[in-house]
Design an enzyme around this catalytic site. Sequence first.
Site, short mmCIF file in Angstrom:
data_model
loop_
_atom_site.label_atom_id
_atom_site.label_comp_id
_atom_site.label_asym_id
_atom_site.label_seq_id
_atom_site.Cartn_x
_atom_site.Cartn_y
_atom_site.Cartn_z
N ARG A 273 0.84 -1.19 0.00
CA ARG A 273 0.00 0.00 0.00
C ARG A 273 0.88 1.25 0.00
NH1 ARG A 273 -4.48 -1.71 4.64
NH2 ARG A 273 -4.97 -3.76 3.75
N ARG A 288 3.29 1.74 10.27
CA ARG A 288 2.63 2.07 9.01
C ARG A 288 3.68 2.06 7.90
NH1 ARG A 288 -2.30 4.18 7.97
NH2 ARG A 288 -2.61 4.73 10.14
N GLU A 369 -4.18 -0.84 15.67
CA GLU A 369 -5.15 -1.69 14.99
C GLU A 369 -4.44 -2.87 14.35
OE1 GLU A 369 -7.32 -1.79 10.77
OE2 GLU A 369 -7.22 0.19 11.71
N SER A 372 -9.33 -5.40 11.27
CA SER A 372 -10.65 -4.80 11.04
C SER A 372 -11.55 -5.93 10.58
CB SER A 372 -10.59 -3.71 9.97
OG SER A 372 -9.95 -2.57 10.46
N ARG A 411 2.41 -5.15 13.35
CA ARG A 411 1.92 -4.47 14.55
C ARG A 411 1.86 -5.41 15.75
NH1 ARG A 411 -2.65 -0.18 12.28
NH2 ARG A 411 -1.20 0.93 10.91
#
Length: 460
Positions: A273, A288, A369, A372, A411
Amino acid sequence: MLSRQFVREHPDVVREALEKKGVDDVDLDRILEVDAEWRELKAEGDDLRHERNEVSREIGQLKQEGKEEAAEAAIERSGELKAELERVEERADELETELERSLLELPQVPHESVPVGADETENVERRREGFDDLRELPDPVVPHYDLGEDLDILDFERGAKVTGGGFYFTKGEGAMLEHALIQFMLEVHREQGYTDLFPPIPVKSRSMEGTGQFPKFTEDAYRVGGSNEESYDDDDLWLCPTAEVPVTNMYRDEILLDDDLPVKHQAYTPNFRREAGEHGTETRGIVRVHQFNKVELVNFVRPEESYDRFEGLVDEAEEVLRRLDLPYRILEMCTGDLGFTQTKKYDIEVWAPGDDMEDGPDEGGRWLEVSSVSNFEDFQARRAGLRYRPERHESAEYLHTLNGSGLAVPRVMVAILEYYQNDDGTVTVPEALRPYMGDREVIEGHDPVGESALGAGRKD
């Protein structure tokens, strides 16, 4: 995508969804106008086709009766009808194309149970787990990016040299930890009834449209050849942003049987990404990045079972954190932070104690996070043509899709390096991971390599 019929019959619901999700670049009135004109043209085309068929039958009958003059007039009328029909169909096709593209821009309607809110500040914490019996931590806790460099298990400088900012190396015990987490997660989800997949990494534009990444989020994707600003075709390739894309599209334009459901697939992939967020402590290290590993859980279910399955999927994803004894919380997204494709979504956020953030818990640190979990109902199914047949003699219906990360590996690594670190700068390996790391109990680090390390030593 939303069905034409739903948009046509419930414009106020769609308009409310646009407002709740903060989508202000879609002209719903234009969509309704196009749909109305398209339906009028389809009806007009049906009438012209019917009249032309009647005239064709009349021509044969007139010729049979020897009425040549009347037959010629009928033939002329048939030509006029053909030309008119072609004009109507050409215009209807233009509107059809515009309508299909416009419907792709409409977001999913939030479930009625989703809390209303403007942005992430109005998300609702549902519960918190693992904080009753915390292990003793060093004071202060060293952030993962410093600790990883001290132990020489994370190398950001060489990652940037090889590929660019947002890429990094894991090394030695760091790489072992990453591999261990992937294998551990896969094994946990096999126990939960998931079938393993190892999908292709490049995916077509049509596959990205099928799950809702396109056309809204092309700027975040890595294109294989060409610029993101250039227009794309259905068969152009992109690097996988999440295994949700190839796995969901695996059954695109197919009809599953009722006996097949529920289908539960898991897939490990590297993900790519472009998004990098803001610079600084909030995103420093491996929180990130542009490439990261993740195990994704994708479910295909009967519509009446999707919300029970949604709760089950949340539990299946958080089982990884329970076994790792990592503290975490469950956060429900409000309407303004729900996302384009979801009708309901929970985030699973692990506690990383190394960096104090304003929205962190009272114990300090921050939330990250790691999953999701989303219910899309039939939103993706309509885009990708995912259907099932309740009974063999019945018409096929759209199924419901759900997915969730199980989990995002970097993470989780951050949480382990910060929560399991010791006063001497080492990191205790969680018991659940030790069989996947050669029964190693502690990450002790390595001596740096190369002339640049001379004199640097290791932190005592």
